[in-house]
Design an enzyme around this catalytic site. Structure first.
Site, short mmCIF file in Angstrom:
data_model
loop_
_atom_site.label_atom_id
_atom_site.label_comp_id
_atom_site.label_asym_id
_atom_site.label_seq_id
_atom_site.Cartn_x
_atom_site.Cartn_y
_atom_site.Cartn_z
N CYS A 121 49.88 16.31 40.10
CA CYS A 121 50.40 17.67 40.37
C CYS A 121 49.29 18.69 40.61
O CYS A 121 49.55 19.78 41.11
CB CYS A 121 51.28 18.13 39.23
SG CYS A 121 52.59 16.98 38.85
N HIS A 262 51.98 25.61 39.17
CA HIS A 262 52.73 24.38 39.35
C HIS A 262 54.04 24.48 38.58
O HIS A 262 54.06 24.85 37.41
CB HIS A 262 51.89 23.19 38.88
CG HIS A 262 52.69 21.94 38.80
ND1 HIS A 262 53.46 21.51 39.86
CD2 HIS A 262 52.88 21.03 37.80
CE1 HIS A 262 54.07 20.39 39.52
NE2 HIS A 262 53.75 20.09 38.27
N ASN A 292 60.50 19.82 39.67
CA ASN A 292 59.04 19.61 39.72
C ASN A 292 58.75 18.69 40.90
O ASN A 292 59.12 17.52 40.87
CB ASN A 292 58.60 18.99 38.39
CG ASN A 292 57.11 18.66 38.35
OD1 ASN A 292 56.45 18.56 39.39
ND2 ASN A 292 56.59 18.45 37.17
#
Ligand code: COA
Length: 335
Positions: A121, A262, A292
């Protein structure tokens, strides 16, 4: 830690993004696993996520290409103007060729360097930081950075503890040289601590599974996660990274126009925001709509904000991410 910005300036020319059409709500998940909309919203802030339709051939390559084409077409540049293509992903369909090379094929770039970057990520920010540094030092003039992850292709939908979190998306940005050295990335930070890798990993072989996780029923090739461990790490690291970035850059939290982080879990984002006293309106959140999306997340947020007219010349924008590895990164920009 990096020294203050020197060399050429840099600027964002254009942004792009893509989310697949297919939507999976929490209610849809509750039909196939023991969970509820209430539990998911309360623990994560997620209402729905988009996923690729694999029967139509959708996946990381199509996500990446769609976002890349979006930013490239808005840039007004020609294929030969692009010197570098970086695609951050951890869900490649093929590791050879790279997803970046498939982007190159689609855009018709004949000489741009192209490679994939694996930092989970944190990948989009790793890519942005590397590209910015190469442009700033004069080695390259223009780069296309893409973050794309088809997380649905590595989800075991019989496991409620992981699969509720993730969705598919991609984001992209074209960055080029600017004559004003004060413009662009003011400070950047990237780090990793491999000791934590077992909290978030995708094993392809039985032998790669740590002893303590052998009873985990999640299938090979699918993402395994120790949610509590990741949560603890993330809450601490987010705050540390933001504090260090602001301190080292000589800016204060109040100077920030926007923070783009994020989208891992709304509680993680909110914890950092509250502890650091950042105004709610300055922290962008879209996790409720998209979940996500790993390396796709920050580029998607950036493009949504850009399209909404919320990225203005002179703004001080802080990007922050953490991810599997464990990895983390920040990038503070005068856009
Ligand atoms: N629906 C309903 N119940 C669930 C559930 C689900 N989808 N997932 C877990 N549970 C249950 C557990 O079995 C447990 O039950 P028990 O108390 O009877 O044992 C209970 O809910 C609490 O589980 P826990 O894992 O402690 O929940 P949590 O509050 O830590 O939330 C996550 C789980 C995954 C949402 C949270 O840990 C998280 O977001 N972690 C960070 C993950 C992350 O950011 N990953 C990406 C990194 S880039």
């Amino acid at each position: 830690m990096t020294p203050p910005a020197a060399g050429f300036g840099t600027r964002i020319v254009s942004t792009g993004s893509f989310v697949p059409e297919k939507v999976v709500t929490n209610f849809d998940l509750a039909e196939i696993m023991d969970t509820s909309d209430e539990w998911i919203q309360k623990r994560t802030g997620i209402r729905q996520r988009h996923i690729s339709d694999q029967s139509k051939g959708e996946g990381t390559v199509s996500l990446a290409i769609n976002a890349a084409v979006d930013a490239f077409e808005k840039s007004g540049l020609a294929p030969e103007d692009i010197d570098l293509i970086i695609c951050a992903t951890c869900t490649q369909e093929m590791t050879c060729p790279s997803v970046a090379c498939r982007i190159s094929e689609r855009l018709g770039t004949k000489k741009a360097a192209a490679f994939d970057l694996a930092a989970a990520c944190s990948g989009f920010l790793y890519g942005l930081n590397f590209a910015e540094t190469l442009i700033r030092c004069g080695r390259y003039r223009t780069a296309l950075i893409v973050g794309a992850d088809a997380m649905s292709t590595v989800m075991d939908y019989t496991d409620r503890s992981v699969s509720i979190l993730f969705g598919d998306a991609s984001g992209s940005v074209v960055v080029t040289r600017d004559d004003d050295p004060a413009r662009g990335c003011q400070y950047q930070l990237m780090g990793a601590d491999g000791v934590g890798w077992e909290a978030l990993y995708m094993p392809r072989r039985e032998v790669d599974i740590p002893e303590h996780d052998r009873d985990n029923p999640i299938k090979l090739g699918m993402l395994r996660m120790n949610g509590r461990e990741v949560f603890k790490f993330a809450v601490k690291k987010f705050q540390e990274v933001i504090e260090e970035t602001m301190e080292q850059s000589g800016h204060s939290i109040d100077d920030l126009s926007l923070m783009i982080c994020h989208q891992s879990n709304l509680r993680i984002i909110e914890s950092a925001r509250e502890k650091l006293g950042i105004e709610e309106g300055k922290v962008y959140v879209n996790i409720d709509r998209v979940g996500n999306s790993s390396a796709g997340s920050i580029g998607l947020c950036l493009d949504e904000l850009n399209r909404a007219g919320r990225i203005n010349e002179g703004d001080l924008v802080l990007f922050v991410a953490f991810g599997g590895g464990m990895t983390w990164a920040s990038s503070l920009w005068r856009v």
